[in-house]
Design an enzyme around this catalytic site. Structure first.
Site, PDB file in Angstrom:
ATOM      1  N   HIS A  68      13.560 -15.262  -3.520  1.00  0.00           N
ATOM      2  CA  HIS A  68      14.777 -15.281  -4.355  1.00  0.00           C
ATOM      3  C   HIS A  68      14.420 -16.037  -5.642  1.00  0.00           C
ATOM      4  CE1 HIS A  68      18.894 -15.205  -5.453  1.00  0.00           C
ATOM      5  NE2 HIS A  68      19.432 -16.017  -4.561  1.00  0.00           N
ATOM      6  N   HIS A  94      13.220  -5.415  -6.281  1.00  0.00           N
ATOM      7  CA  HIS A  94      14.557  -5.996  -6.158  1.00  0.00           C
ATOM      8  C   HIS A  94      15.315  -5.227  -5.105  1.00  0.00           C
ATOM      9  CE1 HIS A  94      18.464  -7.606  -7.319  1.00  0.00           C
ATOM     10  NE2 HIS A  94      17.787  -8.569  -7.916  1.00  0.00           N
ATOM     11  N   ASP A 107      12.587 -12.634 -12.810  1.00  0.00           N
ATOM     12  CA  ASP A 107      11.651 -13.749 -12.657  1.00  0.00           C
ATOM     13  C   ASP A 107      10.279 -13.470 -13.241  1.00  0.00           C
ATOM     14  OD1 ASP A 107      13.392 -15.485 -11.296  1.00  0.00           O
ATOM     15  OD2 ASP A 107      13.136 -14.336  -9.462  1.00  0.00           O
TER      16      ASP A 107
HETATM   17  N1  CMC Z   1       5.019  -6.276  -4.333  1.00  0.00           N
HETATM   18  C1  CMC Z   1       4.496  -5.292  -3.577  1.00  0.00           C
HETATM   19  N2  CMC Z   1       5.218  -4.498  -2.765  1.00  0.00           N
HETATM   20  C2  CMC Z   1       6.542  -4.706  -2.733  1.00  0.00           C
HETATM   21  C3  CMC Z   1       7.161  -5.696  -3.502  1.00  0.00           C
HETATM   22  C4  CMC Z   1       6.362  -6.498  -4.328  1.00  0.00           C
HETATM   23  N3  CMC Z   1       6.893  -7.456  -5.083  1.00  0.00           N
HETATM   24  N4  CMC Z   1       8.497  -5.678  -3.264  1.00  0.00           N
HETATM   25  C5  CMC Z   1       8.699  -4.696  -2.364  1.00  0.00           C
HETATM   26  N5  CMC Z   1       7.516  -4.109  -2.052  1.00  0.00           N
HETATM   27  C6  CMC Z   1       7.309  -2.974  -1.159  1.00  0.00           C
HETATM   28  C7  CMC Z   1       7.496  -3.402   0.290  1.00  0.00           C
HETATM   29  O1  CMC Z   1       6.266  -3.823   0.844  1.00  0.00           O
HETATM   30  C8  CMC Z   1       8.027  -2.130   0.899  1.00  0.00           C
HETATM   31  O2  CMC Z   1       6.919  -1.251   1.068  1.00  0.00           O
HETATM   32  P1  CMC Z   1       6.857  -0.263   2.370  1.00  0.00           P
HETATM   33  O3  CMC Z   1       8.015   0.676   2.189  1.00  0.00           O
HETATM   34  O4  CMC Z   1       5.532   0.382   2.305  1.00  0.00           O
HETATM   35  O5  CMC Z   1       7.023  -1.166   3.551  1.00  0.00           O
HETATM   36  C9  CMC Z   1       8.911  -1.534  -0.198  1.00  0.00           C
HETATM   37  O6  CMC Z   1       8.343  -2.038  -1.413  1.00  0.00           O
HETATM   38  C10 CMC Z   1      10.360  -1.915  -0.087  1.00  0.00           C
HETATM   39  O7  CMC Z   1      10.435  -3.334  -0.093  1.00  0.00           O
HETATM   40  P2  CMC Z   1      11.438  -4.209   0.767  1.00  0.00           P
HETATM   41  O8  CMC Z   1      10.730  -5.449   1.175  1.00  0.00           O
HETATM   42  O9  CMC Z   1      12.047  -3.357   1.843  1.00  0.00           O
HETATM   43  O10 CMC Z   1      12.543  -4.501  -0.298  1.00  0.00           O
HETATM   44  P3  CMC Z   1      13.689  -5.577  -0.159  1.00  0.00           P
HETATM   45  O11 CMC Z   1      14.850  -5.024  -0.846  1.00  0.00           O
HETATM   46  O12 CMC Z   1      13.860  -6.001   1.258  1.00  0.00           O
HETATM   47  O13 CMC Z   1      13.089  -6.855  -0.930  1.00  0.00           O
HETATM   48  C11 CMC Z   1      12.522  -8.353  -2.649  1.00  0.00           C
HETATM   49  C12 CMC Z   1      13.423  -7.185  -2.224  1.00  0.00           C
HETATM   50  C13 CMC Z   1      12.979  -8.864  -4.012  1.00  0.00           C
HETATM   51  C14 CMC Z   1      12.633  -9.486  -1.636  1.00  0.00           C
HETATM   52  C15 CMC Z   1      11.061  -7.849  -2.746  1.00  0.00           C
HETATM   53  O14 CMC Z   1      10.956  -6.814  -3.684  1.00  0.00           O
HETATM   54  C16 CMC Z   1      10.101  -8.957  -3.062  1.00  0.00           C
HETATM   55  O15 CMC Z   1       9.676  -9.683  -2.166  1.00  0.00           O
HETATM   56  N6  CMC Z   1       9.725  -9.154  -4.376  1.00  0.00           N
HETATM   57  C17 CMC Z   1       8.863 -10.258  -4.759  1.00  0.00           C
HETATM   58  C18 CMC Z   1       9.678 -11.532  -4.863  1.00  0.00           C
HETATM   59  C19 CMC Z   1      10.570 -11.556  -6.085  1.00  0.00           C
HETATM   60  O16 CMC Z   1      10.139 -11.250  -7.181  1.00  0.00           O
HETATM   61  N7  CMC Z   1      11.822 -11.965  -5.878  1.00  0.00           N
HETATM   62  C20 CMC Z   1      12.794 -12.128  -6.956  1.00  0.00           C
HETATM   63  C21 CMC Z   1      13.919 -11.171  -6.844  1.00  0.00           C
HETATM   64  S1  CMC Z   1      14.876 -11.054  -8.368  1.00  0.00           S
HETATM   65  C22 CMC Z   1      15.605 -12.588  -8.598  1.00  0.00           C
HETATM   66  C23 CMC Z   1      16.620 -12.912  -7.576  1.00  0.00           C
HETATM   67  O17 CMC Z   1      17.715 -12.368  -7.603  1.00  0.00           O
HETATM   68  O18 CMC Z   1      16.318 -13.754  -6.739  1.00  0.00           O
END
Ligand code: CMC
Length: 436
Positions: free
Chosen positions: A268, A307, A363
């Site tokens: 987050h 996201h 971010d």
């Molecule tokens: N790098 C590489 N792969 C990713 C990333 C990433 N940053 N984010 C998602 N994926 C992949 C993930 O591995 C999955 O792949 P597969 O379908 O093969 O398993 C697919 O994309 C879908 O991801 P998810 O984990 O199901 O997506 P989510 O909605 O649960 O997670 C998230 C959203 C923000 C937690 C995630 O994208 C992430 O961990 N990003 C990096 C951390 C980050 O930048 N967070 C800040 C968010 S914006 C500010 C805020 O509001 O906090």
């Protein structure tokens, strides 16, 4: 509309049910009537991580993740970032309308008059270890404010609630600045209510021996814009925490502390700190392909990318990229921007990221600006928390006024043991457990 209903046939019983659809949603409780027999509890929805569950009605922030749209109270974020001060946006989020000149002056004054903290807060601030993470300090000190304002526990008086809101917005930069200076071993600087919200914060952070600290106009405006962009983002992890804890009628100080705790996680708000660490680790443009390969192999994440809601370019990231250039005019270029730009270019053209709709989020670029301004990475999430406090409190206030408000209490699907008889200690089988 008459046809706004959903008809469900339960194949277990061959019974058919018709339930209303309102605002594109069905009420989960309407499913409870779907039963196999009188002893059946009724149908529930299962939605870990709330991927497809609306938990409230809200009139504060509109977000269309597919189109990359973000609006506060109907106003596009781009227009607010261009024309408003942060406190003007705070007024909008809390009251639903932009203030008149007179209202804005009164509001600025009210917030700035509440920037002072009790001397005892400074005493327990001193008790933290010299390298304590500022988010830990912020969580603890915001929670501790609850003990200074016992009237905050009375939630039935909207005027009293409003007082706590103004207190929190006023004191957050003061606490954050104290946490910053504590780490450096510098004496705390008292707030100056004659300054703007961001200039006062900068004064409390960076004033040394000069009789008057004069904040750079461009940097103060950049901070103002960054604060506006971070002020609210509807039902994200920390805001949902704010609403969940607030639903128990806990006071707003401890409730906000819980939201800050949620924000601190690297998935987050903590991501901005992680982006900088990642850029440091990459070190040079030529190392990017290897890093991307590791991300695609699933060994690591590209921090600042992806996201839950945006499946398009985060509109905040676009504005931040522009602000970065303005800041660099003053501070000199942070060389990490070149690594970040190249990383973005490669990622946006790579199938792995295209297929998963992974774009830079808020971010990705913010940390690079903060670092150029003189903040260390562990301060970045604090810089997210200060403005987000406004959003949390606007959502908390909306929660208190919600006629459907009840304590947040999700259901579970129990998958554990059926009932069994107690086993005396001498007859128990050995189980492999984690070492204690
Ligand atoms: N790098 C590489 N792969 C990713 C990333 C990433 N940053 N984010 C998602 N994926 C992949 C993930 O591995 C999955 O792949 P597969 O379908 O093969 O398993 C697919 O994309 C879908 O991801 P998810 O984990 O199901 O997506 P989510 O909605 O649960 O997670 C998230 C959203 C923000 C937690 C995630 O994208 C992430 O961990 N990003 C990096 C951390 C980050 O930048 N967070 C800040 C968010 S914006 C500010 C805020 O509001 O906090």
């Amino acid at each position: 509309m008459e046809n706004d209903t959903l008809t469900i046939t339960d194949n277990r019983t061959n019974k058919t049910y018709t339930i209303p659809i309102a605002n594109g949603a069905v009420r989960a409780l309407d499913l409870r009537q779907i039963k196999t027999g009188p002893d059946d509890f009724g149908l529930m929805t299962y939605d870990p991580a709330f991927m497809n569950t609306a938990s409230c009605h809200s009139a504060i922030t509109y977000l269309d993740g597919d189109a990359g749209i973000l609006r506060y109270r109907g106003y596009p974020i781009e227009q607010l970032a261009e024309h408003c001060t942060f406190l003007e946006v705070a007024f909008l989020l809390l009251n639903g309308e932009l203030p008149t000149q007179e209202e804005l002056e009164k509001w600025n004054q009210a917030v700035m008059q509440r920037t002072m903290i009790h001397e005892n807060v400074k005493k327990f601030m001193d008790g933290f270890h010299h390298d304590a993470h500022p988010m830990g300090i912020l969580i603890s000190t915001v929670a501790a404010l609850s003990t200074f304002y016992p009237d905050a526990r009375i939630l039935s008086n909207p005027l009293c609630n409003r007082k706590q809101i103004v207190r929190l917005i006023g004191k957050m930069p003061t606490l954050a600045a104290c946490a910053y200076r504590h780490r450096l071993g510098l004496p705390y600087v008292y707030p100056d209510p004659s300054l703007s919200y961001t200039k006062n914060y900068m004064n409390m952070l960076w004033r040394r021996t000069e009789p008057t600290y004069v904040a750079n106009e461009v940097l103060a405006r950049a901070l103002e814009v960054l604060f506006i962009l971070h002020a609210d983002h509807e039902q994200n992890c920390s805001t949902s925490t704010m609403r969940a804890v607030g639903s128990s009628n806990a006071d707003p100080f401890v409730t906000t502390a819980a939201a800050i705790a949620a924000l601190s996680g690297p998935l987050h708000g903590g991501a901005n700190e992680e982006v900088l660490r990642m850029l440091d680790e990459i070190g040079a443009i030529e190392n990017i392909p290897n890093y991307i390969a590791e991300v695609k192999a699933g060994h690591r994440k590209l921090m600042g990318f992806g996201h839950r809601v945006y499946k398009n370019y985060d509109p905040r990231a676009r504005i931040i990229k522009r602000v970065a250039e303005e800041v660099f005019e003053v501070t000199g270029r942070n060389p990490k921007i070149d690594i970040a730009l190249e990383l973005e270019k490669i990622a946006l053209n790579d199938d792995y990221f295209i297929k998963r709709k992974l774009y830079p989020n808020v971010d990705f670029y913010s940390g690079i600006i903060y670092q150029a301004m003189g903040f260390t990475p562990d301060q970045f999430t604090v810089l997210f928390g200060i403005p987000r406090t406004v959003g949390w409190l606007a959502q908390w206030q909306e929660l208190l006024q919600d006629p459907e408000r009840k304590i947040a209490r999700p259901r579970q699907i129990y998958v554990g043991q059926e009932v069994r008889d107690f086993v005396p200690i001498t007859r128990r089988a050995q189980v492999e457990m984690a070492a204690v």
